[in-house]
Each structure stands twice: as C-alpha cells, then as structure tokens.
Scaffold this active site. Sequence first.
Site, PDB file in Angstrom:
ATOM      1  N   LYS A 174       6.515   4.297 -10.082  1.00 21.28           N
ATOM      2  CA  LYS A 174       5.158   4.704  -9.729  1.00 21.28           C
ATOM      3  C   LYS A 174       4.498   3.614  -8.893  1.00 21.28           C
ATOM      4  CE  LYS A 174       4.286   7.308 -14.028  1.00 21.28           C
ATOM      5  NZ  LYS A 174       3.929   8.613 -13.458  1.00 21.28           N
TER       6      LYS A 174
ATOM      7  N   ARG B  68       9.973  15.900 -19.599  1.00 25.18           N
ATOM      8  CA  ARG B  68      10.752  17.108 -19.894  1.00 25.18           C
ATOM      9  C   ARG B  68      12.164  16.758 -20.375  1.00 25.18           C
ATOM     10  NH1 ARG B  68       9.711  18.926 -13.845  1.00 25.18           N
ATOM     11  NH2 ARG B  68       7.891  17.660 -14.353  1.00 25.18           N
TER      12      ARG B  68
END
Length: 497
Positions: free
Chosen positions: A278, A352
Amino acid sequence: MDFEIINGDIASLETECIVVAVAPEGQLSPSAGAADSASNGYLQEILSAGDISGKNAQTLLLHKVPGLKARRILLLGIGKAEDRNNRSFRKAIIAAMSVIKSTGISQAVFALDDALTNDSDAYRQLRHLVEWSGQELYQYDETKSKKADPLKLEKLSILCAEDDTDLAEQALLDGTAIVNGTSLARDLGNLPPNICTPTYLAEQALELDDEFEALTTTIVDEEEMAELGMHCLLSVGKGSEQPSKLIVMQYNGGPEDDAPHVLVGKGITFDTGGISLKSGDSMDEMKYDMCGSASVFGAMTAICEMALPINVVGIVAAAENMPSGNASKPGDIVTTMSGQTVEILNTDAEGRLVLCDALTYAGRFNPASVIDIATLTGACIVALGHQASGLLSNDDQLAQSLLQAGEQSADRAWQLPLWDEFQEQLDSNFADMQNIGGRPGGTITAACFLSRFTKEYRWAHLDIAGVAWNSGKSKGATGRCVPLLTQYLLNQSATEE
C-alpha cells in the site's frame, strides 16, 4: 458507571440533574410539563423568553429550579415531531451527555418519556438511550502514559412509569450488554498493531472463555491449519513473524442439537498490502483491518451477558499481512481448505483469502446461518460512504433479516446484488479462480469470491470498510456492527423460542 430504572414524581427526585425534553413553540414533554407545573410555570417562562427554541440537540442547563428537589434541570431540544428519527434522537443524546460530562455531575436522570423519536417501540427507544449514552462515556487510554481522569458520572437513571418497569429493565440490561460488547470491539480496534497481534486476539478469546461459563474457546494454530488444508489463510501470514491463528468461540445457550448461527470475522491485525504494498498515506489506519473480528468479539460478549437461549459460534481468521522474502507473491497459486485453487494476483486482496478457509471451516457446525464481517473493500466506501455496511447474501430471507436488524438497531446495512454475471470477473487461466476481479463492482466480486465457499449453507457477507472506524480528529474504532449482529441474534432467539 451504573444504569438504573426508577419511578416516582419528578418534583421529588433528589438528584444532581434531570434531563427533560422540550420542542419548538413552547411544547413540553409530559415529564417537562410535570416539572413546569411543580415550578409554577418556570420552565414555560424560560421557553417564552426565547432562551431555548426546542430545536433538536439544543441544551439549556438550569440551576435551583423552584419546586424541584433536583439541583439542576437540563432542557433538551428534540425538534419538530415530524423530524424525529434515530439520527435526531442520537444527536440529542450526544448533546445531553456532552453537558453532563462537562459539568462534573455524578448522577443524572433521563426523564424523556417517548418523545425523542417517531418509533413507537418503547423497548427500543429505552435500549437506544442506554446504548448511546453509554457509548458517549467511552474513552481510550490503554497506551497513554497519563491515564484519563476517572469519570465523575457514577449513575445514569431512567425515569419511567411504574407499569413499564419490567420492559424498561429488559431494555436496560440488553442495552448495557451491547454497550459492553461495542466497547470491547472499540478497544481491540484502537490498540496498536504491535500489541494487537493474532496471538493477542487468541489470548482475549481465552479470557472470554474464563469469564463466561457458556463459552468455550479453541485456538487452531498454523500446524493444525496446514493439516486441515487451510493454505489460503496461511498464505497471508507467510511474510510475518507473527503466527496466524484461527480462533473458535462456541457459545452454547440453546439445546445441544440446535444448529448454531456462525459469525466469521476478518482479523488482519495489520495490513501493509504485502508484496502489493500500500501507499504510506494513512497506512497506520490499517490496524483497523481486524475490525470485523472485533465485532465478532463484541457480539459474542453481548450475547453471553444477555444469556441468549441459542447456540452461536464466533470464528476469527487472524493474520498479519507483511512483505518479506517469504511472503506470498502476485502470481502464486494456493489450495484452499475446500480443495479449490486460487491465483493470487494481488496480495492486498488478502481478507478474502483468510475468510474463504474460515468459511469452509464454518461448514463443520452444520450452521443455521453464517455471517462474515470484514473491512474487505475500499470499493464499498465509494459505493456507500461511511453510513451503511454493504450486505450481500446467497439467501434473500437471511438478507432481509439482517436489513431488519440493522433498522431496529440503528446500525444499518444496504444490500448489493450477487449476480452470476459478476462471477466471470474472477476467471483465471491457471487456477479455479483469481482473487481479484478488477475495479468494476469490486465489493460485489469480493463477495462473489466468498460465495464459492458457502454453497452448503445460508450465508451473508457484511463489508464494514466504510463504517468500522473514523478518521481525522475523531479517529478511532466505532464498534460497528456489534449492534446489528446482536439484534439479529436477539431476533433469532425470539423466533426459536
């Protein structure tokens, strides 16, 4: 700080402060009217002078009102009847609590009748009063050298008619349990990532096991996860020195053979994005990437305190997503506990990956329903802002139950479609699926990914990326969606009974 329900004549109450409701055009709530009569029209005189207009969340603190034994009376504006709703109700409670906290009052009485909202459910009004006033007393000082000054407020009382006492007592008990659950969720979310690790979360679950007789906690470590084939979950924590944990909390409040409701929380205790790193801006806020798991802890605490007569399982998939020479790489292919394979195209779509194995694990409980909660996608913030959780489900009845619980608890969700057309975006040339589906419909394709592991039971997904924490001056975890989950389980408990 204690809550209590009291009865009696408002004029004879000996307390440091009584809060009463006033509306525009000099309208007084029943309790305010009784106080006005006892004071020979003193309150109406104040309103007529224009010192307070009755606009929502306006306040005016009065001292030594004649005819009343209370030392102070706080006039609280509640606005026009047609404008009253949960939002205005909460704003009014926040305003009242701000005055109470700032004056150093140790005891206060809310005498607000049923005037603050257009909701006719007295139980829910009273419970929200307890929840929202209690949440205003939350303070975080765990990691500060100078601890916050102790709260001077020691007791909040709610005045109600004697005939309503039983209902009010139940609302108070339930509201207090939700406050405690929400506060725990906020504490866990606000802790720094060097303290709140997967191991720390496991320790907190074991402490809950010790606290509540009906709760049993099991910790599945990395070796056991490997034996179970949970290579997708394990792939996320590979780059970290912190071992991943699968935390299983089983609450047995119902008959032994009743199918449990299962809550599954994403517990990424810090998310750098891994190799798909990020940007540095606001990366500190990625400590909140475990707020889905925090809401599971909070809901489990609330239902234990309520002693609900149902069975509930809380599962937390905890890992730290870090870059290192051992971290997962874009292009890696891993095998899930279900046997399906996943091509990892972006290591920052890690939530996920931990959830899919946890959802497969949830199937062993033959659940009545499964709800996963996760700060899963920035796309959900784009779609819904910071007001509602995103909801997707493979069962319309379950979705409606959660939407209803959100409305009841004032912790709302909004349903998005889970159409087969979106599944095609997850097609991979090299595995059964890839872990991202591109920018279009990012929240939906993330849920589509999870849906491939939930075909054997009723399942819903709550994306809380937009509601789990606040940024800026009010930075901090919110504790959502503990109220929604608790309300859902309350409703299931009532149905099953």
